[in-house]
Scaffold this motif. Structure first.
Motif, PDB file in Angstrom:
ATOM      1  N   UNK A 242      35.570  30.615  54.761  1.00 37.49           N
ATOM      2  CA  UNK A 242      36.753  31.311  55.314  1.00 37.49           C
ATOM      3  C   UNK A 242      38.133  31.510  54.601  1.00 37.49           C
ATOM      4  N   UNK A 243      38.173  30.776  53.662  1.00 36.33           N
ATOM      5  CA  UNK A 243      39.441  31.071  52.802  1.00 36.33           C
ATOM      6  C   UNK A 243      39.379  32.196  52.105  1.00 36.33           C
ATOM      7  N   UNK A 244      38.014  32.357  51.342  1.00 39.12           N
ATOM      8  CA  UNK A 244      37.799  33.545  50.696  1.00 39.12           C
ATOM      9  C   UNK A 244      37.877  34.870  51.440  1.00 39.12           C
ATOM     10  N   UNK A 245      37.268  34.776  52.669  1.00 35.44           N
ATOM     11  CA  UNK A 245      37.381  35.855  53.609  1.00 35.44           C
ATOM     12  C   UNK A 245      38.863  36.411  53.981  1.00 35.44           C
ATOM     13  N   UNK A 246      39.625  35.397  54.525  1.00 30.40           N
ATOM     14  CA  UNK A 246      41.013  35.634  54.975  1.00 30.40           C
ATOM     15  C   UNK A 246      41.985  35.726  53.810  1.00 30.40           C
ATOM     16  N   UNK A 247      41.726  35.408  52.750  1.00 25.13           N
ATOM     17  CA  UNK A 247      42.717  35.601  51.503  1.00 25.13           C
ATOM     18  C   UNK A 247      41.969  36.313  50.548  1.00 25.13           C
ATOM     19  N   UNK A 248      41.226  37.602  51.323  1.00 22.46           N
ATOM     20  CA  UNK A 248      40.478  38.261  50.063  1.00 22.46           C
ATOM     21  C   UNK A 248      41.392  39.038  49.208  1.00 22.46           C
ATOM     22  N   UNK A 249      42.369  39.501  49.574  1.00 23.05           N
ATOM     23  CA  UNK A 249      43.345  40.554  48.780  1.00 23.05           C
ATOM     24  C   UNK A 249      43.980  39.459  47.381  1.00 23.05           C
ATOM     25  N   UNK A 250      44.218  38.305  48.094  1.00 22.87           N
ATOM     26  CA  UNK A 250      44.964  37.385  46.942  1.00 22.87           C
ATOM     27  C   UNK A 250      43.878  37.067  45.845  1.00 22.87           C
ATOM     28  N   UNK A 251      42.620  36.863  46.437  1.00 26.26           N
ATOM     29  CA  UNK A 251      41.588  36.508  45.562  1.00 26.26           C
ATOM     30  C   UNK A 251      41.048  37.530  44.523  1.00 26.26           C
ATOM     31  N   UNK A 252      41.228  38.648  45.106  1.00 25.73           N
ATOM     32  CA  UNK A 252      40.986  39.841  44.197  1.00 25.73           C
ATOM     33  C   UNK A 252      42.035  40.022  43.175  1.00 25.73           C
ATOM     34  N   UNK A 253      43.132  39.546  43.416  1.00 27.44           N
ATOM     35  CA  UNK A 253      44.488  39.695  42.576  1.00 27.44           C
ATOM     36  C   UNK A 253      44.378  38.852  41.498  1.00 27.44           C
ATOM     37  N   UNK A 254      43.738  37.395  41.746  1.00 27.12           N
ATOM     38  CA  UNK A 254      43.358  36.223  40.946  1.00 27.12           C
ATOM     39  C   UNK A 254      42.348  36.636  39.907  1.00 27.12           C
ATOM     40  N   UNK A 255      41.292  37.180  40.459  1.00 26.75           N
ATOM     41  CA  UNK A 255      40.358  37.712  39.689  1.00 26.75           C
ATOM     42  C   UNK A 255      40.779  38.682  38.617  1.00 26.75           C
ATOM     43  N   UNK A 256      41.515  39.492  39.171  1.00 27.30           N
ATOM     44  CA  UNK A 256      41.736  40.762  38.042  1.00 27.30           C
ATOM     45  C   UNK A 256      42.644  40.154  37.176  1.00 27.30           C
ATOM     46  N   UNK A 257      43.546  39.079  37.412  1.00 20.26           N
ATOM     47  CA  UNK A 257      44.428  38.613  36.210  1.00 20.26           C
ATOM     48  C   UNK A 257      43.709  37.377  35.627  1.00 20.26           C
ATOM     49  N   UNK A 258      42.696  37.259  35.770  1.00 19.86           N
ATOM     50  CA  UNK A 258      41.766  36.057  35.088  1.00 19.86           C
ATOM     51  C   UNK A 258      40.596  36.940  34.251  1.00 19.86           C
ATOM     52  N   UNK A 259      40.578  38.181  34.688  1.00 18.98           N
ATOM     53  CA  UNK A 259      39.095  38.674  33.766  1.00 18.98           C
ATOM     54  C   UNK A 259      37.853  38.478  34.747  1.00 18.98           C
ATOM     55  N   UNK A 260      37.986  37.938  35.775  1.00 17.56           N
ATOM     56  CA  UNK A 260      36.675  37.772  36.612  1.00 17.56           C
ATOM     57  C   UNK A 260      36.203  38.959  37.434  1.00 17.56           C
ATOM     58  N   UNK A 261      34.987  39.192  37.288  1.00 15.27           N
ATOM     59  CA  UNK A 261      34.527  40.278  38.086  1.00 15.27           C
ATOM     60  C   UNK A 261      34.417  40.000  39.712  1.00 15.27           C
ATOM     61  N   UNK A 262      34.810  40.428  40.685  1.00 14.69           N
ATOM     62  CA  UNK A 262      34.675  39.934  42.155  1.00 14.69           C
ATOM     63  C   UNK A 262      33.358  40.744  42.677  1.00 14.69           C
ATOM     64  N   UNK A 263      32.631  40.142  43.091  1.00 18.84           N
ATOM     65  CA  UNK A 263      31.473  40.584  43.763  1.00 18.84           C
ATOM     66  C   UNK A 263      31.587  40.463  45.248  1.00 18.84           C
TER      67      UNK A 263
END
Length: 280
Positions: A242-263
């Motif tokens: 649920x957290x990944x789902x509802x905060x998806x945009x912030x999770x995508x930002x975190x992934x971009x800033x750490x160099x992790x590719x979000x699937x």
């Protein structure tokens, strides 16, 4: 006909499936043998699940749950299931982490993550989990989880790190006093559930810079302390919860800033689990 269960600390999703088609879906309270006895789990099955199954006898049961990480805890759940369910074949009890991996990756290798009430991650080779950084629970770890976000939220509120207006709004909306919060966290059962129940306040105020930073930093901590210990340069990181789902945009930002590719990001593993088991 098979019965698949996806159980977290907050709720359990039971699905009766035949030839890959969903026949019935039932929700009961969460099951976690780390916090509950065999009696507690069996009682919930007898009172909340069994009457709604209406005598259905599945060929097999596939139970995936939080806290099912050791043979002892796995057997606790298995015994509780067999007390009341009439099963013709196998009863398998596995971790919620394996549920996430099977649902997200199917039979392909990849990095699977959970961001719900708790958090967890693994590297999955297409058949089994081959690497897992221990989540350590919401006191020592569980970065990015609902419980961790709730812990950070109330910590910042009680130490006056958020704006006075946000603090006042939180206390008014929840009806909690500082004493209530201390009581629920340190003296009442399931403090992780309580803390996770507070995290939606953050989602409603994600536009506030201090709130956005709190969530972003927690997600970046999850990625750095967990995901980046796997082969993240060659594999995407997939998320369930649920957290990944509802905060998806912030999770995508975190992934971009750490160099992790979000699937893939989805709220529940059940659709993927039904596809994985294929009605067998």
């Amino acid at each position: 006909m098979i019965l698949i269960a996806d159980s977290g600390s907050t709720k359990t999703d039971w699905c009766l499936v035949e030839h890959g088609e969903l026949l019935q879906q039932i929700f009961t309270k969460g099951t976690n043998p780390f916090f509950q006895s065999e009696e507690d789990i069996a009682h919930e099955i007898a009172d909340a699940l069994l009457p709604r199954l209406q005598g259905a006898e599945p060929e097999a049961v596939y139970f995936y749950g939080a806290g099912c990480a050791t043979p002892e805890k796995t057997e606790t759940v298995r015994r509780a299931l067999l007390r009341h369910l009439r099963v013709k074949g196998a009863v398998e009890v596995n971790t919620d982490m394996l549920a996430a991996a099977r649902a997200l990756c199917g039979h392909r290798p990849g990095i699977a993550c959970i961001l719900g009430t708790g958090s967890n991650s693994c590297y999955y080779d297409g058949r089994q989990i081959v690497q897992n950084v221990s989540p350590l629970g919401f006191i020592l770890g569980d970065e990015g989880s609902g419980a961790c976000l709730g812990k950070l939220l109330v910590g910042d509120i009680l130490k006056n790190q958020l704006t006075p207006a946000l603090k006042e709004e939180f206390l008014q909306q929840t009806g909690l006093t500082p004493a209530d919060i201390i009581e629920r966290v340190y003296r009442k059962p399931f403090p992780n559930r309580f803390l996770a129940s507070l995290s939606p306040f953050l989602a409603r105020h994600i536009g506030e810079p201090c709130v956005h930073r709190l969530v972003l930093d927690s997600f970046k901590a999850f990625l750095r302390r967990n995901v980046m210990q796997y082969d993240y340069r060659n594999h995407e990181a997939h998320f369930i919860g649920s957290v990944a789902h509802y905060y998806r945009d912030v999770l995508a930002q975190a992934a971009e800033e750490t160099g992790v590719r979000l699937g893939t990001v989805c709220q529940s593993p059940m659709k993927g689990l039904i596809a994985f088991h294929g009605g067998n």
